[in-house]
Design a protein around this motif. Structure first.
Motif: not given
Length: 329
Positions: A1-6, A32-35, A39-40, A48-49
């Motif tokens: 999610m945006p602003g996730y903990s790296a 690795v998925l985003s909505c 990249p997020v 992250t891509s």
């Protein structure tokens, strides 16, 4: 999610990579998925891509949601629908850092015990948004097919426990050694270093007094009441706090209440007056003055600054990418 903990994301993936490396076998693979597949950006500014966007036809054994401090503003309708779909297919689901909040919003933690980063526990309990979900302050919780973790480096311990369950404790120990991780913490470990570890076990009166403070935020006890309940004089109580915590008990108590108030301001929609009352302040002006003295800005400005951050994060990029809406499936 945006602003996730790296750090949480990396600590979840790296043990799996190391398990593959040590055994020279493909024990685990991950995507690795985003909505929307774009990249997020993490909370540290690095991006992250993703491998792909959400897809109803995805086949996974486990799915983890990794989020960060702005979790309530980054809940995505498509993601909630997709998680519900995964739950119906009996895919094991997990959350890292504040990711459990998103699982709870999707309704897939109803009837489960779970954990979330300690900064968010009090605000979740105050809003009582999830009456059918039990939040606790453990490092991580494994409840049947739900895996929730508090964040930071705790995902390392969660994954080591999963590796131990699936592939044996010997491999889990070897992975831990590769990361110079001296002890694999278990489900019984708490998130925060308790005060006992900071001041030592030989100060039971101090520990008891602090526990009473933490349990009485909304209606603070007086110093005389605290001294009475722990069975020492006020002067002895003041000396304990000065010696071991370098502040008076009154000051320590005030800081506890202000820190709780900040959690409510940043993580809930409670009015400033409600926040003040929930943290033991008799009026908004008194609360605002104390808050300004401690944080160098009034609570109203704290909340406006947070809102401005959310607004900036929600501005659409220059090129919009259409992604499917699963809410009607």
């Amino acid at each position: 999610m945006p602003g996730y903990s790296a750090i949480s994301s990396s600590c979840a993936i790296e043990p799996l990579r190391m398990a593959n490396q040590l055994t020279d076998r493909q024990l685990y693979d991950w995507r690795v998925l985003s909505c929307d597949g774009q990249p997020v950006e993490a909370s540290n500014g690095l991006s992250t891509s993703p491998t792909q966007a959400l897809d109803q036809d995805d086949e996974f054994d486990m799915v983890f949601v990794c989020a960060g401090i702005n979790v309530k503003q980054s809940c995505d309708r498509r993601l909630l629908s997709w998680l519900q779909h995964m739950a119906k297919r009996r895919v094991a689901l997990g959350g890292l850092c504040t990711g459990p909040y998103i699982l709870a919003r999707a309704g897939v933690l109803d009837g489960y015990r779970c954990t979330v980063h300690w900064e968010h526990i009090s605000s979740i309990n105050e809003e009582t948004e999830f009456p059918h979900t039990i939040f606790c302050s453990k490092l991580f919780v494994i409840d049947r097919d739900r895996y929730t973790c508090s964040g930071g480096i705790a995902p390392l311990d969660l994954m080591l426990n999963i590796i131990g369950q699936q592939c044996g404790n010997e491999l889990a120990a070897s992975v831990s050694e590769e990361f110079i991780h001296d002890r694999i913490r278990g489900v019984g470990d708490a998130q925060r270093v308790p005060l006992r570890a900071r001041v030592g076990p030989n100060q039971p009166k101090l520990l008891e007094a602090v526990a009473l403070m933490e349990a009485n935020i909304e209606e603070p006890l007086t110093l005389s009441e605290l001294a009475h309940y722990v069975n020492i004089s006020r002067r002895q109580l003041e000396r304990l706090f000065r010696t071991h915590l370098d502040r008076s008990p009154t000051r320590y108590y005030l800081e506890l209440r202000l820190k709780r108030a900040r959690e409510f301001l940043l993580q809930t929609s409670m009015s400033i007056l409600d926040v003040a009352l929930a943290c033991g302040f008799s009026s908004s002006p008194h609360f605002s003055k104390c808050y300004h003295d401690y944080y160098a800005l009034p609570p109203s400005q704290e909340r406006r600054r947070q809102s401005a951050k959310f607004a900036a994060a929600e501005r659409p990029p220059a090129t919009a990418v259409h992604s499917p809406d699963y809410s009607e499936h």
